[in-house]
Scaffold this active site. Structure first.
Site, PDB file in Angstrom:
ATOM      1  N   LYS A 175      -0.283  -3.434   6.453  1.00 51.33           N
ATOM      2  CA  LYS A 175       0.174  -4.802   6.146  1.00 51.33           C
ATOM      3  C   LYS A 175       1.474  -5.136   6.868  1.00 51.33           C
ATOM      4  O   LYS A 175       1.603  -6.188   7.501  1.00 51.33           O
ATOM      5  CB  LYS A 175       0.366  -4.958   4.641  1.00 51.33           C
ATOM      6  CG  LYS A 175       1.098  -6.230   4.208  1.00 51.33           C
ATOM      7  CD  LYS A 175       1.330  -6.239   2.715  1.00 51.33           C
ATOM      8  CE  LYS A 175       2.094  -7.487   2.274  1.00 51.33           C
ATOM      9  NZ  LYS A 175       3.542  -7.391   2.544  1.00 51.33           N
ATOM     10  N   ASN A 176       2.466  -4.245   6.778  1.00 53.32           N
ATOM     11  CA  ASN A 176       3.773  -4.553   7.343  1.00 53.32           C
ATOM     12  C   ASN A 176       3.752  -4.603   8.866  1.00 53.32           C
ATOM     13  O   ASN A 176       4.551  -5.310   9.469  1.00 53.32           O
ATOM     14  CB  ASN A 176       4.808  -3.538   6.848  1.00 53.32           C
ATOM     15  CG  ASN A 176       5.104  -3.706   5.364  1.00 53.32           C
ATOM     16  OD1 ASN A 176       4.868  -4.763   4.790  1.00 53.32           O
ATOM     17  ND2 ASN A 176       5.601  -2.659   4.734  1.00 53.32           N
ATOM     18  N   ARG A 222       6.503 -14.246   2.717  1.00 50.15           N
ATOM     19  CA  ARG A 222       7.733 -13.648   3.230  1.00 50.15           C
ATOM     20  C   ARG A 222       7.653 -13.388   4.740  1.00 50.15           C
ATOM     21  O   ARG A 222       8.616 -13.600   5.483  1.00 50.15           O
ATOM     22  CB  ARG A 222       7.991 -12.320   2.486  1.00 50.15           C
ATOM     23  CG  ARG A 222       9.215 -11.559   2.965  1.00 50.15           C
ATOM     24  CD  ARG A 222      10.494 -12.168   2.453  1.00 50.15           C
ATOM     25  NE  ARG A 222      11.668 -11.535   3.036  1.00 50.15           N
ATOM     26  CZ  ARG A 222      12.898 -11.958   2.835  1.00 50.15           C
ATOM     27  NH1 ARG A 222      13.120 -12.997   2.065  1.00 50.15           N
ATOM     28  NH2 ARG A 222      13.916 -11.340   3.397  1.00 50.15           N
ATOM     29  N   ASP A 261       7.570 -10.972  -2.844  1.00 53.68           N
ATOM     30  CA  ASP A 261       7.756 -10.248  -4.095  1.00 53.68           C
ATOM     31  C   ASP A 261       9.072 -10.619  -4.763  1.00 53.68           C
ATOM     32  O   ASP A 261      10.094 -10.803  -4.101  1.00 53.68           O
ATOM     33  CB  ASP A 261       7.766  -8.731  -3.832  1.00 53.68           C
ATOM     34  CG  ASP A 261       6.394  -8.213  -3.458  1.00 53.68           C
ATOM     35  OD1 ASP A 261       5.414  -8.783  -3.951  1.00 53.68           O
ATOM     36  OD2 ASP A 261       6.308  -7.248  -2.692  1.00 53.68           O
ATOM     37  N   ASP A 311       8.914   1.082  -0.514  1.00 48.20           N
ATOM     38  CA  ASP A 311       7.645   0.602  -1.061  1.00 48.20           C
ATOM     39  C   ASP A 311       6.886   1.669  -1.844  1.00 48.20           C
ATOM     40  O   ASP A 311       5.965   1.347  -2.599  1.00 48.20           O
ATOM     41  CB  ASP A 311       6.744   0.081   0.067  1.00 48.20           C
ATOM     42  CG  ASP A 311       7.191  -1.282   0.577  1.00 48.20           C
ATOM     43  OD1 ASP A 311       8.018  -1.917  -0.098  1.00 48.20           O
ATOM     44  OD2 ASP A 311       6.721  -1.700   1.641  1.00 48.20           O
ATOM     45  N   MET A 369      17.580  -0.305  -2.441  1.00 44.67           N
ATOM     46  CA  MET A 369      17.510  -1.559  -1.699  1.00 44.67           C
ATOM     47  C   MET A 369      17.372  -2.800  -2.577  1.00 44.67           C
ATOM     48  O   MET A 369      18.027  -3.817  -2.343  1.00 44.67           O
ATOM     49  CB  MET A 369      16.342  -1.490  -0.710  1.00 44.67           C
ATOM     50  CG  MET A 369      16.359  -2.614   0.310  1.00 44.67           C
ATOM     51  SD  MET A 369      15.128  -2.384   1.607  1.00 44.67           S
ATOM     52  CE  MET A 369      15.769  -0.946   2.449  1.00 44.67           C
TER      53      MET A 369
END
Length: 435
Positions: free
Chosen positions: A22-23, A97, A121, A320, A342
């Site tokens: 996904k990223n 995002r 998110d 994640d 984070m």
């Protein structure tokens, strides 16, 4: 709002293949705007966030053809730049995002880029300063409409420069790299992110004619070129999904094989699971997880102190996976401190795990201590709401291991990052129904 009904307590068995990352997809798809020539991308995951971005590209005028499962061609030879200031984009871009990474390529090729304050998110503050400070250093003029929360940058021609990023932001680095490849002169980016997905972006851009060196390090040098051409690119498997399946196997004491994981790109992930006592066996490019019938035991540090697992920029552990690691620890033998550095809201989903009988002490918004049950007491089914992608999957893993029938609402959050997850879980024996 969709719902999963999960009957927990069943052992799973079989093989599962991870989706495309996904990223990586959110970066790679934005990069197609850098050339008028055809770009072919393979192994694109069929998930909500990626499909939203493909829809935005189509609305921008990019010609898109689906060639097969996960395979598309993109041709950005007639881009409608005005779309970026339309009410439609202000609405659609706000819900994703990853839309922030449209700005770099649009600025580089068309001299302007706009974006509404993006969503995503609800895991805490996610500032955009690194992106726009980089664009300004390249010579762009920045403006911000506070009433509409609308950002814009404009420049006739970007000029290469040296910059030291204030944080090793993955999306910020990707955005600045995409802006720099068509800039005049040489750009040097220090404290750059160096995640495998960013390396993939740089390698793809180089195949298109860019000149990027230092790939895989935190010091990137980009020699600007006049134009880029087309290419074909295949995306990596999703390391977060791979970690999710490892956690699922451990929590349900199941024997699973995860296919074609790209071991060389997993970094610390296998060793972190090893510290939790989980056995991972490398079989070619697959991961085999045996059924942990006797449970798994958390290692202490060598001086006997409690193990701490914390996120860090690559090659450290990705943030994640911390939600999934926290859930795994609830049934381990021993204790662990989870330190989420984070994001200050990412651990707040633990209240539902407490409802299920987990032993967790939330020390503050960033730290939680987990005392494992060692499978002497199972989690109990409950009704939950998925707050974000990773917490949602973590709660799903907890539900699949729990005694009784659980309900998870707002599963669109899970669908944002996991392709056909209920279908794939049923294929390995999970009792899950989508309502």
């Amino acid at each position: 709002m969709g719902t999963f009904i999960i009957e927990g307590g069943h052992q799973l068995h079989g093989e599962i293949t991870p989706q495309g990352a996904k990223n990586e997809a959110l970066q790679i798809l934005c990069a197609v705007l850098l050339t008028p020539e055809t770009v072919t991308i393979q192994n694109i995951p069929d998930i909500l966030d990626v499909n939203k971005l493909i829809g935005i590209l189509e609305d921008l005028g990019v010609k898109i053809q689906k060639k097969g499962k996960g395979s598309y061609t993109f041709k950005a030879d007639d881009v409608n730049v005005d779309y970026l200031q339309s009410e439609t984009f202000k609405k659609d871009g706000r819900g994703l995002r990853g839309s922030i990474m449209l700005v770099g390529p649009m600025l580089a090729r068309f001299g302007q880029g706009f974006i509404p304050k993006p969503g995503g998110d609800k895991i805490g503050r996610r500032r955009l300063d690194t992106h726009f400070e980089g664009f300004v250093k390249l010579g762009a003029k920045f403006r911000y409409n506070r009433e509409e929360h609308f950002f814009g940058v404009e420049a006739r021609r970007l000029k290469g420069t040296y910059m030291l990023l204030d944080e090793a932001s993955v999306t910020g680095t990707a955005n600045i790299v995409m802006a720099s490849v068509l800039a005049e002169g040489t750009t040097t980016i220090y404290n750059a992110a160096c995640e495998p997905y960013l390396q993939q972006l740089c390698k793809m851009l180089n195949k298109m004619g860019a000149r990027i060196s230092g790939i895989g390090s935190n010091l990137l040098t980009i020699e600007g070129v006049e134009s880029l051409g087309g290419t074909t690119h295949r995306m990596l498997p999703d390391m977060i999904e791979i970690g999710s399946w490892v956690g699922l196997a451990a929590m349900t004491q199941s024997e699973l094989t995860i296919k074609n994981v790209g071991w060389e790109n997993l970094g610390l992930i296998p060793s972190v699971f090893g510290k939790l006592g989980i056995t991972l066996k490398k079989k070619g490019d697959d991961i085999f997880i045996p059924a942990h019938k006797k449970g798994y035991e958390i290692q202490n540090f060598i001086d006997g102190s409690i193990l701490t697992i914390a996120d860090a920029p690559w090659p450290g552990l990705t943030p994640d996976l911390l939600s999934i690691i926290l859930v795994i620890a609830t049934q381990a033998r021993g204790e662990v401190l989870i330190h989420q550095k984070m994001f200050e809201s990412r651990l707040f989903f633990v209240d539902k795990l407490l409802d299920m009988g987990a032993k967790i002490i939330l020390c503050d918004p960033h730290r939680a201590t987990v005392i494992g049950h060692d499978f002497k007491s199972t989690l109990k089914a409950t009704t939950m709401v998925s707050p974000d992608i990773r917490a949602g999957v973590s709660l799903l893993i907890a539900a699949l291991s729990a005694k009784g029938t659980s309900t998870i609402h707002n599963i669109e959050q899970i669908d944002r990052g996991y392709e056909e997850i209920d279908t794939r879980l049923r294929a390995i024996g999970a009792h899950i129904t989508r309502v």
